[in-house]
Design a protein around this motif. Structure first.
Motif, PDB file in Angstrom:
ATOM      1  N   LYS A  30       0.838  -1.194   0.000  1.00  0.00           N
ATOM      2  CA  LYS A  30       0.000   0.000   0.000  1.00  0.00           C
ATOM      3  C   LYS A  30       0.879   1.252   0.000  1.00  0.00           C
ATOM      4  O   LYS A  30       2.083   1.185   0.244  1.00  0.00           O
ATOM      5  N   LYS A  31       0.269   2.395  -0.319  1.00  0.00           N
ATOM      6  CA  LYS A  31       1.016   3.654  -0.316  1.00  0.00           C
ATOM      7  C   LYS A  31       1.566   3.983   1.060  1.00  0.00           C
ATOM      8  O   LYS A  31       2.562   4.693   1.200  1.00  0.00           O
ATOM      9  N   THR A  32       0.909   3.459   2.077  1.00  0.00           N
ATOM     10  CA  THR A  32       1.367   3.702   3.445  1.00  0.00           C
ATOM     11  C   THR A  32       2.573   2.836   3.811  1.00  0.00           C
ATOM     12  O   THR A  32       3.169   3.010   4.866  1.00  0.00           O
ATOM     13  N   GLY A  33       2.915   1.894   2.914  1.00  0.00           N
ATOM     14  CA  GLY A  33       4.046   1.018   3.178  1.00  0.00           C
ATOM     15  C   GLY A  33       3.658  -0.304   3.806  1.00  0.00           C
ATOM     16  O   GLY A  33       4.514  -1.176   3.991  1.00  0.00           O
ATOM     17  N   SER A  34       2.376  -0.479   4.108  1.00  0.00           N
ATOM     18  CA  SER A  34       1.926  -1.732   4.709  1.00  0.00           C
ATOM     19  C   SER A  34       1.628  -2.767   3.619  1.00  0.00           C
ATOM     20  O   SER A  34       1.418  -2.429   2.451  1.00  0.00           O
ATOM     21  N   LEU A  35       1.619  -4.002   4.032  1.00  0.00           N
ATOM     22  CA  LEU A  35       1.403  -5.102   3.103  1.00  0.00           C
ATOM     23  C   LEU A  35      -0.042  -5.120   2.620  1.00  0.00           C
ATOM     24  O   LEU A  35      -0.974  -4.900   3.383  1.00  0.00           O
ATOM     25  N   SER A  36      -0.209  -5.385   1.320  1.00  0.00           N
ATOM     26  CA  SER A  36      -1.546  -5.476   0.732  1.00  0.00           C
ATOM     27  C   SER A  36      -1.760  -6.892   0.194  1.00  0.00           C
ATOM     28  O   SER A  36      -0.979  -7.382  -0.619  1.00  0.00           O
ATOM     29  N   ILE A  37      -2.808  -7.563   0.667  1.00  0.00           N
ATOM     30  CA  ILE A  37      -3.116  -8.921   0.239  1.00  0.00           C
ATOM     31  C   ILE A  37      -4.525  -8.957  -0.335  1.00  0.00           C
ATOM     32  O   ILE A  37      -5.479  -8.548   0.320  1.00  0.00           O
ATOM     33  N   THR A  38      -4.639  -9.427  -1.579  1.00  0.00           N
ATOM     34  CA  THR A  38      -5.947  -9.543  -2.223  1.00  0.00           C
ATOM     35  C   THR A  38      -6.206 -11.002  -2.565  1.00  0.00           C
ATOM     36  O   THR A  38      -5.422 -11.634  -3.268  1.00  0.00           O
ATOM     37  N   ASN A  39      -7.296 -11.537  -2.060  1.00  0.00           N
ATOM     38  CA  ASN A  39      -7.630 -12.938  -2.291  1.00  0.00           C
ATOM     39  C   ASN A  39      -7.961 -13.156  -3.765  1.00  0.00           C
ATOM     40  O   ASN A  39      -8.849 -12.528  -4.315  1.00  0.00           O
ATOM     41  N   ARG A  40      -7.247 -14.073  -4.417  1.00  0.00           N
ATOM     42  CA  ARG A  40      -7.513 -14.422  -5.821  1.00  0.00           C
ATOM     43  C   ARG A  40      -8.014 -15.869  -5.939  1.00  0.00           C
ATOM     44  O   ARG A  40      -8.122 -16.403  -7.030  1.00  0.00           O
ATOM     45  N   GLY A  41      -8.270 -16.495  -4.806  1.00  0.00           N
ATOM     46  CA  GLY A  41      -8.678 -17.898  -4.812  1.00  0.00           C
ATOM     47  C   GLY A  41     -10.178 -18.070  -4.934  1.00  0.00           C
ATOM     48  O   GLY A  41     -10.929 -17.103  -5.125  1.00  0.00           O
ATOM     49  N   PRO A  42     -10.657 -19.299  -4.789  1.00  0.00           N
ATOM     50  CA  PRO A  42     -12.079 -19.603  -4.949  1.00  0.00           C
ATOM     51  C   PRO A  42     -12.929 -19.268  -3.738  1.00  0.00           C
ATOM     52  O   PRO A  42     -14.124 -19.554  -3.717  1.00  0.00           O
ATOM     53  N   GLY A  43     -12.332 -18.644  -2.716  1.00  0.00           N
ATOM     54  CA  GLY A  43     -13.086 -18.365  -1.500  1.00  0.00           C
ATOM     55  C   GLY A  43     -13.041 -19.570  -0.568  1.00  0.00           C
ATOM     56  O   GLY A  43     -12.209 -20.458  -0.710  1.00  0.00           O
ATOM     57  N   ASN A  44     -13.954 -19.593   0.388  1.00  0.00           N
ATOM     58  CA  ASN A  44     -13.964 -20.687   1.350  1.00  0.00           C
ATOM     59  C   ASN A  44     -14.481 -21.970   0.704  1.00  0.00           C
ATOM     60  O   ASN A  44     -15.546 -21.982   0.090  1.00  0.00           O
ATOM     61  N   LEU A  45     -13.694 -23.033   0.833  1.00  0.00           N
ATOM     62  CA  LEU A  45     -14.061 -24.328   0.269  1.00  0.00           C
ATOM     63  C   LEU A  45     -14.710 -25.180   1.349  1.00  0.00           C
ATOM     64  O   LEU A  45     -14.154 -25.365   2.427  1.00  0.00           O
ATOM     65  N   LYS A  46     -15.899 -25.682   1.077  1.00  0.00           N
ATOM     66  CA  LYS A  46     -16.587 -26.531   2.036  1.00  0.00           C
ATOM     67  C   LYS A  46     -15.933 -27.898   2.038  1.00  0.00           C
ATOM     68  O   LYS A  46     -15.657 -28.461   0.982  1.00  0.00           O
ATOM     69  N   THR A  47     -15.651 -28.418   3.209  1.00  0.00           N
ATOM     70  CA  THR A  47     -15.001 -29.726   3.266  1.00  0.00           C
ATOM     71  C   THR A  47     -16.046 -30.834   3.179  1.00  0.00           C
ATOM     72  O   THR A  47     -16.561 -31.114   2.110  1.00  0.00           O
TER      73      THR A  47
END
Length: 311
Positions: A30-47
């Protein structure tokens, strides 16, 4: 497994109801210098609803006779069902851990490494998947191996408690033993026959009357006999929509996939699957077929086929 201090303690046993793969993400700054994480996966997988139901059966672990649970902790470990994060990173940094919990599931009960691979490797082939692990650290920079042996033993004790024949009806316990790792890891469960390898269920005991008469008609008398082509042709209408799932119960995945690629109708693929089973399986009995139908929650199909057999 890595626990979450606000939700569990050392040696508490985590049970996955859902799985979130945290390595399917875009990581930036991020511009503030903090880590930015964006989920690109399928979301929560039901077991597995199947296993979730198993872990809701009383008596609940730990009991007064849970030897390991009473030995390893002054305060009894607890069973913690919920969302578990899974990925390839060994988490031992509190800031990264908090970022993962923030972006992939603030309600998660823990983090581990093997579940994602297990899920993607077997879930698509119709196996029941559930992750059961005990907390050995909190991913806060103070990771050690002190609790790992005890955590492994406690997870095994909890799993054994719920999959024990004492706690479950035999049909359910037998299905549990065949699920996931049990079917794959046992070398005596299959025959090596190249691409036509099928899972052998010769060691499975035949279904008892109690297994198939719950809320249904009396079971067919000769469960150990081999179904005829004519009977299967008349019966398949009751499960044709789930032919592939049934196929994964009866045949090796590679065989089912080859049938699925054929230029045939769903009805024809279903019959092809059943014929392959009859021709290549060492033990193609009504018991095995009904067992496969029950595992796919098709008890109604079993009842209807029973009526057909008795007519």
């Amino acid at each position: 497994a890595c626990g979450v201090k606000t939700k569990n303690d050392y040696l508490d046993v985590l049970v996955s109801e859902k799985l979130s793969v945290y390595t399917s993400a875009r990581i930036g700054m991020k511009k503030t210098g903090s880590l930015s994480i964006t989920n690109r996966g399928p979301g929560n997988l039901k077991t597995s609803d199947f296993f979730s139901d198993v872990f809701k059966q009383p008596p609940f672990w730990p009991t007064e006779t849970s030897t390991l649970a009473n030995r390893f902790s002054t305060q009894k470990p607890q069973l913690c069902p919920g969302l578990i994060l899974s990925g390839n990173y060994l988490i031992d940094n509190i800031n990264l851990k908090n970022q993962l919990l923030c972006h992939f599931g603030h309600d998660a009960v823990g983090i581990e490494m093997e579940g994602a691979g297990l899920f993607h490797g077997y879930k698509e082939h119709g196996y029941h998947i559930m992750i059961v692990k005990a907390v050995s650290d909190f991913g806060d920079g103070q990771k050690s191996k002190e609790y790992q042996p005890s955590a492994a033993l406690l997870a095994a004790e909890a799993l054994h408690h719920y999959l024990s024949d004492v706690q479950l009806p035999e049909a359910l316990a037998r299905a549990c033993r065949r699920s996931t790792i049990g079917e794959v890891a046992s070398p005596n469960r299959s025959q090596s026959m190249g691409d036509d390898t099928v899972f052998s269920r010769a060691n499975s005991s035949p279904l008892s009357d109690d297994d198939t008469t719950i809320d249904g008609p009396e079971v067919f008398d000769d469960m150990t006999s081999k179904p005829t082509h004519q009977l299967l042709a008349r019966s398949k209408i009751h499960f044709v929509n789930k032919w592939k799932e049934i196929g994964y119960e009866l045949l090796k995945p590679k065989v089912v996939q080859s049938i699925d690629r054929m230029s045939k109708t769903k009805d024809e693929k279903c019959m092809e699957m059943l014929e392959r089973w009859l021709e290549t399986c060492s033990n193609p009995t009504y018991s095995v077929l009904f067992d496969a139908l029950h595992e796919q929650h098709l008890s109604d199909a079993v009842k209807k086929i029973n009526k057909l057999l008795k007519s």
